[in-house]
Design a protein around this motif. Structure first.
Motif, PDB file in Angstrom:
ATOM      1  N   GLY A 165       0.807  -1.214   0.000  1.00  0.00           N
ATOM      2  CA  GLY A 165       0.000   0.000   0.000  1.00  0.00           C
ATOM      3  C   GLY A 165       0.836   1.257   0.000  1.00  0.00           C
ATOM      4  O   GLY A 165       0.287   2.359   0.075  1.00  0.00           O
ATOM      5  N   GLY A 166       2.155   1.104  -0.045  1.00  0.00           N
ATOM      6  CA  GLY A 166       3.039   2.262  -0.074  1.00  0.00           C
ATOM      7  C   GLY A 166       3.992   2.258   1.102  1.00  0.00           C
ATOM      8  O   GLY A 166       4.303   1.212   1.668  1.00  0.00           O
ATOM      9  N   ALA A 167       4.462   3.451   1.474  1.00  0.00           N
ATOM     10  CA  ALA A 167       5.406   3.587   2.585  1.00  0.00           C
ATOM     11  C   ALA A 167       4.677   3.437   3.928  1.00  0.00           C
ATOM     12  O   ALA A 167       3.470   3.637   4.017  1.00  0.00           O
ATOM     13  CB  ALA A 167       6.107   4.938   2.511  1.00  0.00           C
ATOM     14  N   SER A 175      10.988   5.725   6.432  1.00  0.00           N
ATOM     15  CA  SER A 175      10.360   4.865   5.433  1.00  0.00           C
ATOM     16  C   SER A 175      10.629   5.382   4.031  1.00  0.00           C
ATOM     17  O   SER A 175      10.946   4.613   3.120  1.00  0.00           O
ATOM     18  CB  SER A 175       8.860   4.774   5.698  1.00  0.00           C
ATOM     19  N   LEU A 176      10.515   6.688   3.826  1.00  0.00           N
ATOM     20  CA  LEU A 176      10.764   7.268   2.504  1.00  0.00           C
ATOM     21  C   LEU A 176      12.219   7.103   2.076  1.00  0.00           C
ATOM     22  O   LEU A 176      12.517   7.035   0.880  1.00  0.00           O
ATOM     23  CB  LEU A 176      10.386   8.748   2.506  1.00  0.00           C
ATOM     24  N   MET A 177      13.129   7.030   3.040  1.00  0.00           N
ATOM     25  CA  MET A 177      14.547   6.848   2.709  1.00  0.00           C
ATOM     26  C   MET A 177      14.828   5.475   2.097  1.00  0.00           C
ATOM     27  O   MET A 177      15.891   5.267   1.498  1.00  0.00           O
ATOM     28  CB  MET A 177      15.409   7.041   3.965  1.00  0.00           C
ATOM     29  N   GLN A 178      13.875   4.548   2.226  1.00  0.00           N
ATOM     30  CA  GLN A 178      14.076   3.225   1.628  1.00  0.00           C
ATOM     31  C   GLN A 178      13.980   3.274   0.101  1.00  0.00           C
ATOM     32  O   GLN A 178      14.465   2.361  -0.572  1.00  0.00           O
ATOM     33  CB  GLN A 178      13.062   2.228   2.181  1.00  0.00           C
ATOM     34  N   MET A 179      13.378   4.320  -0.437  1.00  0.00           N
ATOM     35  CA  MET A 179      13.286   4.441  -1.898  1.00  0.00           C
ATOM     36  C   MET A 179      14.674   4.581  -2.522  1.00  0.00           C
ATOM     37  O   MET A 179      15.030   3.809  -3.424  1.00  0.00           O
ATOM     38  CB  MET A 179      12.373   5.600  -2.273  1.00  0.00           C
ATOM     39  N   VAL A 208       6.443   2.293  -3.262  1.00  0.00           N
ATOM     40  CA  VAL A 208       6.975   1.032  -3.803  1.00  0.00           C
ATOM     41  C   VAL A 208       6.992   1.091  -5.327  1.00  0.00           C
ATOM     42  O   VAL A 208       7.969   0.709  -5.972  1.00  0.00           O
ATOM     43  CB  VAL A 208       6.135  -0.160  -3.299  1.00  0.00           C
ATOM     44  N   THR A 209       5.881   1.579  -5.913  1.00  0.00           N
ATOM     45  CA  THR A 209       5.829   1.736  -7.365  1.00  0.00           C
ATOM     46  C   THR A 209       6.837   2.769  -7.840  1.00  0.00           C
ATOM     47  O   THR A 209       7.374   2.655  -8.944  1.00  0.00           O
ATOM     48  CB  THR A 209       4.411   2.159  -7.791  1.00  0.00           C
ATOM     49  N   ALA A 210       7.102   3.777  -6.996  1.00  0.00           N
ATOM     50  CA  ALA A 210       8.016   4.855  -7.385  1.00  0.00           C
ATOM     51  C   ALA A 210       9.475   4.492  -7.166  1.00  0.00           C
ATOM     52  O   ALA A 210      10.345   5.335  -7.373  1.00  0.00           O
ATOM     53  CB  ALA A 210       7.680   6.116  -6.590  1.00  0.00           C
ATOM     54  N   CYS A 228      -0.060   1.540  -9.294  1.00  0.00           N
ATOM     55  CA  CYS A 228      -0.144   2.998  -9.420  1.00  0.00           C
ATOM     56  C   CYS A 228       0.681   3.666  -8.323  1.00  0.00           C
ATOM     57  O   CYS A 228       1.175   2.999  -7.406  1.00  0.00           O
ATOM     58  CB  CYS A 228      -1.595   3.450  -9.303  1.00  0.00           C
ATOM     59  N   PHE A 229       0.823   4.971  -8.440  1.00  0.00           N
ATOM     60  CA  PHE A 229       1.400   5.768  -7.353  1.00  0.00           C
ATOM     61  C   PHE A 229       0.260   6.341  -6.511  1.00  0.00           C
ATOM     62  O   PHE A 229       0.093   5.995  -5.359  1.00  0.00           O
ATOM     63  CB  PHE A 229       2.286   6.886  -7.901  1.00  0.00           C
TER      64      PHE A 229
END
Length: 323
Positions: A165-167, A175-179, A208-210, A228-229
């Motif tokens: 479902g995203g971050a 969490s965003l730093m995992q991208m 995850v998609t991004a 999707c994003f």
């Protein structure tokens, strides 16, 4: 002995009492509402036998169907710091983690393993949507890095099954730093010349998609998977327009060039074996059910066969001696 109270009454109660049926014998299809018997549902890899809707499947169940003989070895993943932000909404973050672990029986939202499919050694990673919606936190980042490092060391391709479902909001910026972290891990594979295949399952959204879900050499999706994003509802509310039918679904993205294949779950193993052996420059794919790896007797290599001494012909004297 009172035979009426001791025999007749219990007998009557047993005849007219309601028999309890276990709740876990049936599963309701989320798409068509058909009640599916749990054994048939599991044998069909959590795909509805009526409408062919692909429902969630755990990484462990997926790996048992994917690897030869259902045999695989788990890859260790470093454990991150628990609750680094001391986050609390309706519940404390540690309480949510404890509940998710109890419900799924898994430590976190991603499982990493290695084994063989069609006698082709691979490293695989799969997200568990039932674990806090498969949200990407520090553990998921560590898992992808561990999978990539293991693939580089063992010189094996990496196959990743995304479902998220995203971050994970409970870990905020961490969490965003995992991208970017996972992007670097994917780059390690590319520099080592190893294939990286992504199988996008329902749903794959958000950060995850991004990041790692759209960086594969080959992108395969399961039928009707949402990829999707931002979701369709958010887009409709933003642009105030009606979106096309099937927007952001796997078939729509295939028609518009964002995916390479849409493959049924039951055909996924054969598809992956074919693609991996092509990318690795190996011979034709080995299809069908194979025995467990330890039960397979390896055939002699061509070089060994060529260098081996020819067998001595049996003479009549030797045959007579044996007789």
């Amino acid at each position: 002995m009172n035979w009426i109270s001791n025999y007749v009454r219990p007998r009557i109660n047993s005849l007219f009492s309601r028999r309890e049926v276990p709740e876990n014998l049936w599963t309701k299809c989320a798409e068509c509402g058909t009640m599916l018997f749990h054994r048939e549902f599991a044998e069909n890899l959590n795909v509805c036998t009526n409408c062919d809707h692909h429902m969630n499947i755990t990484p462990r169940e997926r790996f048992q169907a994917l690897f030869d003989g259902g045999v695989f070895t788990e890859v260790d993943v470093p454990a991150p710091v628990d609750d680094p932000l001391h986050f609390k909404d309706q519940k404390k973050y540690p309480e949510r983690m404890k509940a998710a672990r109890k419900e799924t029986g898994e430590r976190e939202a991603m499982l990493v393993a290695e084994g063989k499919i069609g006698r082709t050694p691979i490293v695989a990673a799969a997200q568990d949507f039932s674990f806090m919606a498969g949200s990407m936190g520090m553990y998921v980042g560590n898992a992808i890095i561990a999978a990539a490092e293991r693939a580089v060391v063992a010189k094996r391709p990496l196959v990743l099954f995304s479902a998220a479902g995203g971050a994970r909001m409970q870990e905020g910026i961490l969490s965003l730093m995992q991208m970017p972290r996972t992007t670097v891990a994917v780059q390690m594979l590319k520099e080592a010349g190893l294939p990286y295949i992504v199988v996008l399952t329902h749903p794959t959204t958000g950060g995850v998609t991004a990041s790692y879900a759209m960086l594969g050499d080959v992108h395969i999706a399961e039928p009707n998977a949402l990829i999707c994003f931002a979701g369709p509802r958010v887009i409709e509310q933003t642009i105030r327009e009606k979106l096309p039918d099937g927007f952001q679904r796997a078939e729509y993205l295939l028609d518009h060039g964002m995916l390479d294949r849409v493959t049924h779950r039951k055909d996924m193993k054969d598809e992956l074996v074919t693609i991996l052996r092509m990318l690795l420059g190996k011979g034709p794919a080995i299809r069908g059910e194979l025995p467990k790896p330890e039960a397979v007797v390896e055939a002699p290599k061509e070089d060994d066969t060529a260098n081996a001494a020819p067998a001595k012909p049996k003479t009549a004297a030797v045959e007579a001696k044996k007789a």
